[in-house]
Design a protein around this motif. Structure first.
Motif, PDB file in Angstrom:
ATOM      1  N   ALA A 107       0.844  -1.207   0.000  1.00  0.00           N
ATOM      2  CA  ALA A 107       0.000   0.000   0.000  1.00  0.00           C
ATOM      3  C   ALA A 107       0.878   1.254   0.000  1.00  0.00           C
ATOM      4  CB  ALA A 107      -0.923  -0.008   1.222  1.00  0.00           C
ATOM      5  N   ALA A 108       1.959   1.225   0.781  1.00  0.00           N
ATOM      6  CA  ALA A 108       2.874   2.371   0.826  1.00  0.00           C
ATOM      7  C   ALA A 108       3.542   2.571  -0.535  1.00  0.00           C
ATOM      8  CB  ALA A 108       3.926   2.155   1.916  1.00  0.00           C
ATOM      9  N   ALA A 109       3.835   1.473  -1.230  1.00  0.00           N
ATOM     10  CA  ALA A 109       4.448   1.571  -2.565  1.00  0.00           C
ATOM     11  C   ALA A 109       3.457   2.185  -3.568  1.00  0.00           C
ATOM     12  CB  ALA A 109       4.909   0.193  -3.030  1.00  0.00           C
ATOM     13  N   PHE A 110       2.186   1.766  -3.491  1.00  0.00           N
ATOM     14  CA  PHE A 110       1.151   2.376  -4.361  1.00  0.00           C
ATOM     15  C   PHE A 110       1.098   3.885  -4.122  1.00  0.00           C
ATOM     16  CE2 PHE A 110      -0.917  -1.860  -4.855  1.00  0.00           C
ATOM     17  CZ  PHE A 110      -1.287  -1.790  -6.195  1.00  0.00           C
ATOM     18  N   ARG A 111       0.977   4.280  -2.832  1.00  0.00           N
ATOM     19  CA  ARG A 111       0.890   5.720  -2.511  1.00  0.00           C
ATOM     20  C   ARG A 111       2.162   6.438  -2.946  1.00  0.00           C
ATOM     21  NH1 ARG A 111      -1.155   3.779   2.651  1.00  0.00           N
ATOM     22  NH2 ARG A 111       0.967   3.986   3.456  1.00  0.00           N
ATOM     23  N   GLY A 112       3.290   5.771  -2.732  1.00  0.00           N
ATOM     24  CA  GLY A 112       4.593   6.396  -3.010  1.00  0.00           C
ATOM     25  C   GLY A 112       4.804   6.700  -4.489  1.00  0.00           C
ATOM     26  N   VAL A 113       4.562   5.709  -5.364  1.00  0.00           N
ATOM     27  CA  VAL A 113       4.776   5.988  -6.802  1.00  0.00           C
ATOM     28  C   VAL A 113       3.731   6.974  -7.315  1.00  0.00           C
ATOM     29  CG1 VAL A 113       6.048   3.957  -7.572  1.00  0.00           C
ATOM     30  CG2 VAL A 113       3.579   3.868  -7.515  1.00  0.00           C
ATOM     31  N   ASN A 114       2.543   6.934  -6.725  1.00  0.00           N
ATOM     32  CA  ASN A 114       1.498   7.896  -7.114  1.00  0.00           C
ATOM     33  C   ASN A 114       1.986   9.326  -6.872  1.00  0.00           C
ATOM     34  OD1 ASN A 114      -1.105   8.516  -8.068  1.00  0.00           O
ATOM     35  ND2 ASN A 114      -1.928   8.635  -5.985  1.00  0.00           N
ATOM     36  N   ARG A 115       2.656   9.520  -5.717  1.00  0.00           N
ATOM     37  CA  ARG A 115       3.192  10.851  -5.396  1.00  0.00           C
ATOM     38  C   ARG A 115       4.439  11.155  -6.213  1.00  0.00           C
ATOM     39  NH1 ARG A 115       4.566  10.466   0.557  1.00  0.00           N
ATOM     40  NH2 ARG A 115       5.482  12.508   0.248  1.00  0.00           N
ATOM     41  N   LEU A 116       5.312  10.141  -6.329  1.00  0.00           N
ATOM     42  CA  LEU A 116       6.608  10.340  -6.997  1.00  0.00           C
ATOM     43  C   LEU A 116       6.433  10.834  -8.436  1.00  0.00           C
ATOM     44  CD1 LEU A 116       9.690   9.882  -6.491  1.00  0.00           C
ATOM     45  CD2 LEU A 116       9.390   7.566  -7.342  1.00  0.00           C
ATOM     46  N   PHE A 117       5.441  10.250  -9.143  1.00  0.00           N
ATOM     47  CA  PHE A 117       5.252  10.602 -10.556  1.00  0.00           C
ATOM     48  C   PHE A 117       3.964  11.401 -10.800  1.00  0.00           C
ATOM     49  CE2 PHE A 117       7.756   6.511 -10.823  1.00  0.00           C
ATOM     50  CZ  PHE A 117       8.956   7.117 -11.179  1.00  0.00           C
ATOM     51  N   ASN A 118       3.360  11.936  -9.735  1.00  0.00           N
ATOM     52  CA  ASN A 118       2.112  12.729  -9.869  1.00  0.00           C
ATOM     53  C   ASN A 118       1.090  12.046 -10.769  1.00  0.00           C
ATOM     54  OD1 ASN A 118       2.747  15.026  -8.279  1.00  0.00           O
ATOM     55  ND2 ASN A 118       4.244  15.584  -9.875  1.00  0.00           N
ATOM     56  N   LEU A 119       0.761  10.790 -10.457  1.00  0.00           N
ATOM     57  CA  LEU A 119      -0.095  10.025 -11.362  1.00  0.00           C
ATOM     58  C   LEU A 119      -1.583  10.360 -11.187  1.00  0.00           C
ATOM     59  CD1 LEU A 119       1.725   6.571 -10.943  1.00  0.00           C
ATOM     60  CD2 LEU A 119       2.059   8.272 -12.733  1.00  0.00           C
ATOM     61  N   GLY A 120      -1.940  10.933 -10.052  1.00  0.00           N
ATOM     62  CA  GLY A 120      -3.333  11.337  -9.831  1.00  0.00           C
ATOM     63  C   GLY A 120      -4.283  10.169  -9.615  1.00  0.00           C
ATOM     64  N   ALA A 121      -3.769   9.000  -9.249  1.00  0.00           N
ATOM     65  CA  ALA A 121      -4.647   7.840  -9.004  1.00  0.00           C
ATOM     66  C   ALA A 121      -5.394   8.053  -7.687  1.00  0.00           C
ATOM     67  CB  ALA A 121      -3.822   6.571  -8.934  1.00  0.00           C
ATOM     68  N   THR A 122      -6.672   7.679  -7.655  1.00  0.00           N
ATOM     69  CA  THR A 122      -7.434   7.793  -6.410  1.00  0.00           C
ATOM     70  C   THR A 122      -7.207   6.534  -5.572  1.00  0.00           C
ATOM     71  OG1 THR A 122      -9.364   6.711  -7.349  1.00  0.00           O
ATOM     72  CG2 THR A 122      -9.245   9.126  -7.568  1.00  0.00           C
ATOM     73  N   LEU A 123      -7.553   6.620  -4.283  1.00  0.00           N
ATOM     74  CA  LEU A 123      -7.439   5.442  -3.415  1.00  0.00           C
ATOM     75  C   LEU A 123      -8.283   4.296  -3.954  1.00  0.00           C
ATOM     76  CD1 LEU A 123      -7.589   6.859   0.232  1.00  0.00           C
ATOM     77  CD2 LEU A 123      -5.618   5.893  -0.973  1.00  0.00           C
ATOM     78  N   GLU A 124      -9.483   4.642  -4.461  1.00  0.00           N
ATOM     79  CA  GLU A 124     -10.385   3.617  -5.009  1.00  0.00           C
ATOM     80  C   GLU A 124      -9.717   2.896  -6.180  1.00  0.00           C
ATOM     81  OE1 GLU A 124     -11.246   6.691  -4.357  1.00  0.00           O
ATOM     82  OE2 GLU A 124     -12.957   6.592  -2.994  1.00  0.00           O
ATOM     83  N   GLU A 125      -9.093   3.662  -7.069  1.00  0.00           N
ATOM     84  CA  GLU A 125      -8.445   3.049  -8.242  1.00  0.00           C
ATOM     85  C   GLU A 125      -7.297   2.141  -7.814  1.00  0.00           C
ATOM     86  OE1 GLU A 125      -9.448   6.688 -11.367  1.00  0.00           O
ATOM     87  OE2 GLU A 125      -7.543   6.692 -10.286  1.00  0.00           O
ATOM     88  N   MET A 126      -6.492   2.615  -6.861  1.00  0.00           N
ATOM     89  CA  MET A 126      -5.355   1.797  -6.424  1.00  0.00           C
ATOM     90  C   MET A 126      -5.853   0.560  -5.666  1.00  0.00           C
ATOM     91  SD  MET A 126      -2.388   4.560  -5.479  1.00  0.00           S
ATOM     92  CE  MET A 126      -3.275   5.611  -4.365  1.00  0.00           C
ATOM     93  N   ALA A 127      -6.935   0.713  -4.898  1.00  0.00           N
ATOM     94  CA  ALA A 127      -7.480  -0.426  -4.142  1.00  0.00           C
ATOM     95  C   ALA A 127      -7.926  -1.527  -5.102  1.00  0.00           C
ATOM     96  CB  ALA A 127      -8.631   0.032  -3.251  1.00  0.00           C
ATOM     97  N   LYS A 128      -8.574  -1.133  -6.208  1.00  0.00           N
ATOM     98  CA  LYS A 128      -9.029  -2.134  -7.197  1.00  0.00           C
ATOM     99  C   LYS A 128      -7.839  -2.893  -7.787  1.00  0.00           C
ATOM    100  CE  LYS A 128     -13.502  -0.940  -9.020  1.00  0.00           C
ATOM    101  NZ  LYS A 128     -13.799   0.515  -9.060  1.00  0.00           N
ATOM    102  N   LEU A 129      -6.770  -2.144  -8.109  1.00  0.00           N
ATOM    103  CA  LEU A 129      -5.585  -2.784  -8.700  1.00  0.00           C
ATOM    104  C   LEU A 129      -4.903  -3.724  -7.717  1.00  0.00           C
ATOM    105  CD1 LEU A 129      -3.833   0.280 -10.437  1.00  0.00           C
ATOM    106  CD2 LEU A 129      -5.064  -1.585 -11.573  1.00  0.00           C
ATOM    107  N   SER A 130      -5.063  -3.444  -6.415  1.00  0.00           N
ATOM    108  CA  SER A 130      -4.244  -4.119  -5.402  1.00  0.00           C
ATOM    109  C   SER A 130      -4.731  -5.510  -4.990  1.00  0.00           C
ATOM    110  CB  SER A 130      -4.162  -3.255  -4.139  1.00  0.00           C
ATOM    111  OG  SER A 130      -5.378  -3.305  -3.407  1.00  0.00           O
ATOM    112  N   VAL A 131      -6.031  -5.786  -5.188  1.00  0.00           N
ATOM    113  CA  VAL A 131      -6.607  -7.024  -4.621  1.00  0.00           C
ATOM    114  C   VAL A 131      -5.875  -8.299  -5.037  1.00  0.00           C
ATOM    115  CG1 VAL A 131      -8.718  -8.402  -4.363  1.00  0.00           C
ATOM    116  CG2 VAL A 131      -8.847  -5.917  -4.341  1.00  0.00           C
ATOM    117  N   PRO A 132      -5.511  -8.460  -6.335  1.00  0.00           N
ATOM    118  CA  PRO A 132      -4.806  -9.703  -6.694  1.00  0.00           C
ATOM    119  C   PRO A 132      -3.451  -9.855  -5.988  1.00  0.00           C
ATOM    120  CG  PRO A 132      -5.551  -8.511  -8.660  1.00  0.00           C
ATOM    121  CD  PRO A 132      -5.752  -7.600  -7.500  1.00  0.00           C
ATOM    122  N   ILE A 133      -2.867  -8.751  -5.526  1.00  0.00           N
ATOM    123  CA  ILE A 133      -1.555  -8.843  -4.855  1.00  0.00           C
ATOM    124  C   ILE A 133      -1.735  -9.288  -3.407  1.00  0.00           C
ATOM    125  CG2 ILE A 133       0.574  -7.592  -4.275  1.00  0.00           C
ATOM    126  CD1 ILE A 133      -0.119  -5.596  -6.496  1.00  0.00           C
ATOM    127  N   GLY A 134      -2.769  -8.792  -2.746  1.00  0.00           N
ATOM    128  CA  GLY A 134      -3.015  -9.178  -1.346  1.00  0.00           C
ATOM    129  C   GLY A 134      -4.322  -8.581  -0.860  1.00  0.00           C
TER     130      GLY A 134
END
Ligand SMILES: C[C@](O)(CO)[C@H](O)COP(=O)(O)OP(=O)(O)OC[C@H]1O[C@@H](n2ccc(N)nc2=O)[C@H](O)[C@@H]1O
Ligand SMILES: Nc1ncnc2c1ncn2[C@@H]1O[C@H](COP(=O)(O)OP(=O)(O)OP(=O)(O)O)[C@@H](O)[C@H]1O
Length: 285
Positions: A107-134
């Motif tokens: 989760a910290a890596a998702f938030r981190g790259v989102n900030r690092l590259f100003n990707l503008g991803a919402t928490l909802e979008e990242m949460a959807k992507l994350s489920v298959p990982i854990g």
């Protein structure tokens, strides 16, 4: 540029296994919160197209088996940034402990790259992507006291944090495999904590009511296979904890104490039985 992200441990105040789904996963109902024991990730953009993980923990994989790698990889595929990322992970959380360390790092890596590259991803979008990982990652992305349902993918933040208290985390010297626990349990024979009661107790900021209802459907199985888990829980209660419950699929047991002096006593007493004892606070969110 360097981005620092904290990855706090999660605890399950309540974990109910409702049924086994056709896809093999289990439908859960949980109350989750976070405590002030955290890993630390430092993310830096690098010119080559790589994902490099460095850590002070010699036992963790640093290739694509690491949840951090998978999180960055899926963000890269989805948002198409061209630079690579180097992550330095300071690992403070015990591994395979029931404290969601790998999920919180992801989760910290998702938030981190989102900030690092100003990707503008919402928490909802990242949460959807994350489920298959854990399945704990959606909760860790929100990171506030929440009702979590589905396989872990539906997160409903509560309007109040869990009532403030001191928490003693004790991790016996065994590793519990979550897939193994889920493959062995007989859902019909499990106990079912009253998750709604914990929910309402937190919304009413009623500590006494909350601790009456702590419970974990997976506790009986893990305790049967690893009697040390039951022993630790009994010792915590014997030494005066207000309540105690196993987190996740174990083996960490958490003791709740309103008074700091009581928590210090429980922590010191448990150090006689286990090496890994942590005295922590609830996070106020
Ligand atoms: C039990 C919890 O600790 C509760 O917070 C988590 O849901 C477990 O999270 P985790 O250790 O990150 O485990 P995951 O990698 O998500 O899942 C490991 C395995 O556990 C089983 N699993 C997991 C979650 C779920 N709702 N039902 C399952 O049956 C699946 O076989 C899955 O392949
Ligand atoms: N960044 C990471 N930190 C910890 N473990 C990781 C990480 N990436 C991959 N893993 C692997 O994931 C496995 C489970 O580790 P983790 O610490 O997340 O378990 P856990 O605390 O039991 O989680 P949960 O409470 O969700 O069951 C370990 O065997 C480990 O090798």
């Amino acid at each position: 540029m360097e981005i620092i992200e904290k990855a706090p441990a999660k605890i399950n105040l309540g974990l109910d296994v409702l049924y086994k789904r056709d896809d093999g996963y289990h439908e859960l109902e949980m109350i989750m919160a976070s405590v002030d024991l955290s890993d630390r990730l430092i993310l830096t953009a690098i010119p080559t197209d790589d994902i490099i993980i460095k850590t002070d923990n010699g036992f963790l994989p640093v290739d694509r088996k690491n949840n951090i790698y998978q999180a960055i990889d899926i963000m890269k595929k989805t948002y198409g940034f061209t630079q690579g990322v180097e992550v330095n992970l300071k690992k403070n959380l015990p591994v395979a402990a029931g404290l969601g360390g790998g999920s919180s790092d992801a989760a910290a890596a998702f938030r981190g790259v989102n900030r690092l590259f100003n990707l503008g991803a919402t928490l909802e979008e990242m949460a959807k992507l994350s489920v298959p990982i854990g399945t704990d990652i959606p909760y860790c992305l929100y990171g506030q006291t929440a009702l979590v349902t589905g396989v872990g993918d539906r997160v409903t933040p509560l309007s109040h944090p869990m009532p403030q208290c001191w928490i003693v985390l004790v991790k016996p010297k065994i590793s519990v495999s979550t897939p193994r626990v889920f493959s062995k349990i007989q859902v019909d024979s499990l106990s079912h904590p009253n998750i709604k009661a914990i929910y309402h107790a937190i919304e009413n900021q009623d500590y006494q009511e909350m601790i009456q209802h702590l419970g974990n459907s997976l506790e009986s199985y893990t305790m049967e296979v690893f009697p040390i888990v039951k022993y630790v829980k009994n010792k915590m209660l014997e030494f005066g904890a207000d309540a105690a419950v196993m987190s996740g699929s174990g083996p960490t047991v958490l003791a709740l104490c309103k008074k700091r002096s009581r928590a210090v006593h429980v922590a010191n007493a448990l150090k006689g039985f286990c090496d890994e004892v942590y005295l922590v606070r609830t996070l106020n969110r």
